[in-house]
Design a protein around this motif. Structure first.
Motif, PDB file in Angstrom:
ATOM      1  N   THR A 228       0.837  -1.214   0.000  1.00  0.00           N
ATOM      2  CA  THR A 228       0.000   0.000   0.000  1.00  0.00           C
ATOM      3  C   THR A 228       0.865   1.254   0.000  1.00  0.00           C
ATOM      4  O   THR A 228       0.578   2.217  -0.722  1.00  0.00           O
ATOM      5  N   ALA A 229       1.924   1.259   0.813  1.00  0.00           N
ATOM      6  CA  ALA A 229       2.809   2.423   0.868  1.00  0.00           C
ATOM      7  C   ALA A 229       3.488   2.662  -0.480  1.00  0.00           C
ATOM      8  O   ALA A 229       3.584   3.813  -0.937  1.00  0.00           O
ATOM      9  N   ILE A 230       3.929   1.593  -1.125  1.00  0.00           N
ATOM     10  CA  ILE A 230       4.561   1.738  -2.446  1.00  0.00           C
ATOM     11  C   ILE A 230       3.561   2.287  -3.456  1.00  0.00           C
ATOM     12  O   ILE A 230       3.884   3.184  -4.254  1.00  0.00           O
ATOM     13  N   VAL A 231       2.331   1.764  -3.438  1.00  0.00           N
ATOM     14  CA  VAL A 231       1.289   2.250  -4.352  1.00  0.00           C
ATOM     15  C   VAL A 231       1.029   3.733  -4.122  1.00  0.00           C
ATOM     16  O   VAL A 231       0.924   4.522  -5.081  1.00  0.00           O
ATOM     17  N   LEU A 232       0.926   4.146  -2.850  1.00  0.00           N
ATOM     18  CA  LEU A 232       0.678   5.556  -2.535  1.00  0.00           C
ATOM     19  C   LEU A 232       1.824   6.438  -3.026  1.00  0.00           C
ATOM     20  O   LEU A 232       1.597   7.512  -3.603  1.00  0.00           O
ATOM     21  N   MET A 233       3.062   5.991  -2.817  1.00  0.00           N
ATOM     22  CA  MET A 233       4.215   6.796  -3.224  1.00  0.00           C
ATOM     23  C   MET A 233       4.319   6.905  -4.747  1.00  0.00           C
ATOM     24  O   MET A 233       4.590   7.979  -5.285  1.00  0.00           O
ATOM     25  N   VAL A 234       4.100   5.791  -5.435  1.00  0.00           N
ATOM     26  CA  VAL A 234       4.155   5.808  -6.902  1.00  0.00           C
ATOM     27  C   VAL A 234       3.025   6.671  -7.467  1.00  0.00           C
ATOM     28  O   VAL A 234       3.229   7.457  -8.410  1.00  0.00           O
ATOM     29  N   ALA A 235       1.820   6.552  -6.877  1.00  0.00           N
ATOM     30  CA  ALA A 235       0.675   7.347  -7.336  1.00  0.00           C
ATOM     31  C   ALA A 235       0.937   8.838  -7.138  1.00  0.00           C
ATOM     32  O   ALA A 235       0.625   9.655  -8.017  1.00  0.00           O
ATOM     33  N   LEU A 236       1.520   9.200  -5.997  1.00  0.00           N
ATOM     34  CA  LEU A 236       1.830  10.611  -5.750  1.00  0.00           C
ATOM     35  C   LEU A 236       2.882  11.116  -6.718  1.00  0.00           C
ATOM     36  O   LEU A 236       2.767  12.226  -7.257  1.00  0.00           O
TER      37      LEU A 236
ATOM     38  N   TYR B 194       3.485  10.056  -9.702  1.00  0.00           N
ATOM     39  CA  TYR B 194       2.827  10.218 -11.006  1.00  0.00           C
ATOM     40  C   TYR B 194       1.950  11.473 -11.013  1.00  0.00           C
ATOM     41  O   TYR B 194       1.967  12.257 -11.974  1.00  0.00           O
ATOM     42  N   PHE B 195       1.198  11.678  -9.933  1.00  0.00           N
ATOM     43  CA  PHE B 195       0.294  12.832  -9.847  1.00  0.00           C
ATOM     44  C   PHE B 195       1.068  14.145  -9.964  1.00  0.00           C
ATOM     45  O   PHE B 195       0.669  15.057 -10.702  1.00  0.00           O
ATOM     46  N   VAL B 196       2.195  14.231  -9.258  1.00  0.00           N
ATOM     47  CA  VAL B 196       2.957  15.487  -9.225  1.00  0.00           C
ATOM     48  C   VAL B 196       3.708  15.722 -10.534  1.00  0.00           C
ATOM     49  O   VAL B 196       3.800  16.858 -11.009  1.00  0.00           O
ATOM     50  N   ASN B 197       4.212  14.665 -11.146  1.00  0.00           N
ATOM     51  CA  ASN B 197       5.077  14.832 -12.313  1.00  0.00           C
ATOM     52  C   ASN B 197       4.401  14.641 -13.663  1.00  0.00           C
ATOM     53  O   ASN B 197       4.950  15.039 -14.696  1.00  0.00           O
ATOM     54  N   LYS B 198       3.201  14.049 -13.703  1.00  0.00           N
ATOM     55  CA  LYS B 198       2.596  13.692 -14.979  1.00  0.00           C
ATOM     56  C   LYS B 198       1.199  14.264 -15.212  1.00  0.00           C
ATOM     57  O   LYS B 198       0.645  14.065 -16.294  1.00  0.00           O
ATOM     58  N   THR B 199       0.611  14.935 -14.231  1.00  0.00           N
ATOM     59  CA  THR B 199      -0.757  15.420 -14.403  1.00  0.00           C
ATOM     60  C   THR B 199      -0.795  16.946 -14.454  1.00  0.00           C
ATOM     61  O   THR B 199       0.171  17.625 -14.079  1.00  0.00           O
ATOM     62  N   LYS B 200      -1.926  17.458 -14.909  1.00  0.00           N
ATOM     63  CA  LYS B 200      -2.108  18.906 -15.014  1.00  0.00           C
ATOM     64  C   LYS B 200      -2.046  19.567 -13.635  1.00  0.00           C
ATOM     65  O   LYS B 200      -1.407  20.617 -13.466  1.00  0.00           O
ATOM     66  N   TRP B 201      -2.719  18.942 -12.641  1.00  0.00           N
ATOM     67  CA  TRP B 201      -2.691  19.491 -11.290  1.00  0.00           C
ATOM     68  C   TRP B 201      -1.283  19.446 -10.717  1.00  0.00           C
ATOM     69  O   TRP B 201      -0.857  20.359 -10.005  1.00  0.00           O
ATOM     70  N   GLY B 202      -0.553  18.379 -11.023  1.00  0.00           N
ATOM     71  CA  GLY B 202       0.819  18.283 -10.553  1.00  0.00           C
ATOM     72  C   GLY B 202       1.700  19.365 -11.138  1.00  0.00           C
ATOM     73  O   GLY B 202       2.546  19.942 -10.444  1.00  0.00           O
ATOM     74  N   THR B 203       1.485  19.663 -12.413  1.00  0.00           N
ATOM     75  CA  THR B 203       2.226  20.755 -13.052  1.00  0.00           C
ATOM     76  C   THR B 203       1.925  22.083 -12.375  1.00  0.00           C
ATOM     77  O   THR B 203       2.829  22.903 -12.141  1.00  0.00           O
ATOM     78  N   ALA B 204       0.653  22.291 -12.037  1.00  0.00           N
ATOM     79  CA  ALA B 204       0.264  23.528 -11.345  1.00  0.00           C
ATOM     80  C   ALA B 204       0.914  23.606  -9.966  1.00  0.00           C
ATOM     81  O   ALA B 204       1.386  24.672  -9.548  1.00  0.00           O
TER      82      ALA B 204
ATOM     83  N   VAL C 158      -4.853  25.433  -5.799  1.00  0.00           N
ATOM     84  CA  VAL C 158      -3.699  24.539  -5.863  1.00  0.00           C
ATOM     85  C   VAL C 158      -3.187  24.224  -4.456  1.00  0.00           C
ATOM     86  O   VAL C 158      -2.866  23.071  -4.134  1.00  0.00           O
ATOM     87  N   ILE C 159      -3.109  25.246  -3.612  1.00  0.00           N
ATOM     88  CA  ILE C 159      -2.637  25.029  -2.241  1.00  0.00           C
ATOM     89  C   ILE C 159      -3.612  24.138  -1.470  1.00  0.00           C
ATOM     90  O   ILE C 159      -3.205  23.234  -0.729  1.00  0.00           O
ATOM     91  N   SER C 160      -4.914  24.362  -1.657  1.00  0.00           N
ATOM     92  CA  SER C 160      -5.915  23.507  -1.005  1.00  0.00           C
ATOM     93  C   SER C 160      -5.783  22.057  -1.478  1.00  0.00           C
ATOM     94  O   SER C 160      -5.894  21.118  -0.685  1.00  0.00           O
ATOM     95  N   THR C 161      -5.539  21.889  -2.783  1.00  0.00           N
ATOM     96  CA  THR C 161      -5.347  20.541  -3.326  1.00  0.00           C
ATOM     97  C   THR C 161      -4.119  19.885  -2.709  1.00  0.00           C
ATOM     98  O   THR C 161      -4.132  18.685  -2.375  1.00  0.00           O
ATOM     99  N   THR C 162      -3.056  20.663  -2.545  1.00  0.00           N
ATOM    100  CA  THR C 162      -1.836  20.128  -1.931  1.00  0.00           C
ATOM    101  C   THR C 162      -2.102  19.662  -0.508  1.00  0.00           C
ATOM    102  O   THR C 162      -1.659  18.579  -0.100  1.00  0.00           O
ATOM    103  N   PHE C 163      -2.830  20.464   0.252  1.00  0.00           N
ATOM    104  CA  PHE C 163      -3.163  20.075   1.630  1.00  0.00           C
ATOM    105  C   PHE C 163      -4.064  18.844   1.644  1.00  0.00           C
ATOM    106  O   PHE C 163      -3.913  17.969   2.502  1.00  0.00           O
ATOM    107  N   PHE C 164      -4.997  18.769   0.694  1.00  0.00           N
ATOM    108  CA  PHE C 164      -5.879  17.603   0.644  1.00  0.00           C
ATOM    109  C   PHE C 164      -5.079  16.332   0.371  1.00  0.00           C
ATOM    110  O   PHE C 164      -5.234  15.323   1.070  1.00  0.00           O
TER     111      PHE C 164
ATOM    112  N   ASN D  56      11.568  17.797  -1.739  1.00  0.00           N
ATOM    113  CA  ASN D  56      11.854  16.829  -2.803  1.00  0.00           C
ATOM    114  C   ASN D  56      11.084  15.545  -2.501  1.00  0.00           C
ATOM    115  O   ASN D  56      11.359  14.869  -1.506  1.00  0.00           O
ATOM    116  N   ILE D  57      10.108  15.211  -3.362  1.00  0.00           N
ATOM    117  CA  ILE D  57       9.219  14.085  -3.082  1.00  0.00           C
ATOM    118  C   ILE D  57       9.975  12.762  -3.068  1.00  0.00           C
ATOM    119  O   ILE D  57       9.819  11.951  -2.144  1.00  0.00           O
TER     120      ILE D  57
END
Length: 329
Positions: free
Chosen positions: A176-184, A186-196, A217-223, A266-267
């Motif tokens: 589960t931890a590996i899945v969460l880390m890989v998903a994060l 991907y989210f930060v480096n490959k998605t529109k919200w991650g780019t923002a 964007v800041i609210s999304t980061t906190f979420f 640094n993630i």
């Protein structure tokens, strides 16, 4: 001495990976918020603790319901971790909106003091609710799930090693931890919200001029960061069973050390720092008495963790994966 250390090495690796995975995911919450606001959110440890209590309460509730108890335990776990993540995610958003946003353009010390205040509020609030729901006791013990012991015959590989054992929850926590880390990642480096998010972390004012909604964007980061913290709280409760309102304090500090060790902001550094700190702490717990001739015992493993923080701050303050930055004037 070397033979004794090698004998315990397989068990140290198992326990260290489990603890390190927890540190790594909690450290991600610290590093995300710091990366975008340069704020050390010391209340994040209590978000982790809140997730542990929500998850444990949901496990007790669901497994006490006949029709839910008939479902596969893994499915119940997935439902619990999703619900806990969403709730703690919204707690994080509310925390940012009410407590941090009004102080965003003030001196950095004020949000830091506010974070410490929120930390104490969450501790006492969860303690009050736990005592009210649990007959006066704030210590909560969840149901025994994924507790089957598995033995690894490492002695068959080499006579130097002793056999290691772990609960089935170890596999669940690690995957589960590996899945969460890989998903994060991907989210930060490959998605529109991650780019923002990366744009706002680099230059908030310029990002707002490029039609990026900084507040959203800041609210999304906190979420996202708080949801990760809540999910890790559930993993901790499943692995260790007994929780109390104060587990988030010391674990949160160690996750912060992991973030600094890897390079706060640094993630991938936070992931590496968490795993490395967990392994080093378990190594110290198993071998500190041997290495110091009995002067220090396993209870000094926390001193070991904070000594690492001091050494990193002295010799490489940007962390192992961080980059030196120049303060803007």
């Amino acid at each position: 001495m070397l033979q004794t250390i090698l004998q315990s090495l397989p068990q140290v690796l198992v326990d260290g990976l489990t603890l390190g995975a927890v540190y790594a995911v909690v450290a991600l919450g610290y590093t995300m918020v710091y990366g975008i606001l340069q704020l050390i959110n010391f209340a994040h440890g209590e978000i982790f603790m809140t997730g542990a209590f929500i998850g444990t309460g949901l496990f007790i509730l669901f497994l006490g319901m006949g029709w839910v108890a008939a479902l596969p335990t893994l499915l119940v776990f997935i439902v619990v971790i999703v619900i806990s993540s969403v709730i703690t995610g919204f707690i994080g958003v509310g925390m940012e909106r009410i407590a941090y946003r009004p102080l965003r353009n003030t001196h950095r010390l004020l949000p830091l003091i506010t974070a410490i205040g929120i930390s104490f509020i969450l501790q006492d609030l969860i303690r009050f609710i736990a005592e009210m729901m649990n007959g006066g006791s704030y210590i909560l013990t969840g149901p025994s799930i994924f507790s089957e012991q598995i033995s690894i015959k490492t002695s068959s590989i080499s006579s130097v090693f002793s056999d290691a054992s772990f609960k089935t929850s170890f596999i669940l926590v690690l995957i589960t931890a590996i899945v969460l880390m890989v998903a994060l990642d991907y989210f930060v480096n490959k998605t529109k919200w991650g780019t923002a998010i990366r744009a706002v972390s680099l230059d908030r004012e310029t990002a707002s001029l490029m039609s990026i909604n900084v507040n959203k964007v800041i609210s999304t980061t906190f979420f996202v960061g708080s949801a990760l913290g809540g999910a890790t709280g559930v993993l901790f409760a499943v692995q260790y069973g007994t929780i109390d309102p104060y587990i988030g304090f010391i674990l949160g500090l160690k996750a912060f050390i992991a973030a600094v060790l890897g390079g706060i902001g640094n993630i991938r550094g936070a992931m590496f720092g968490g795993i490395l700190l967990g392994l080093m702490e378990m190594f110290a717990s198993a071998n500190l008495s041997l290495l110091t001739g009995g002067i220090f015992g396993a209870e000094y493993k926390d001193v070991f963790a904070f000594a690492i923080l001091i050494l990193v701050l002295i010799f490489k303050p940007e962390g192992l994966f961080g980059k030196p930055t120049v303060e803007k004037v």
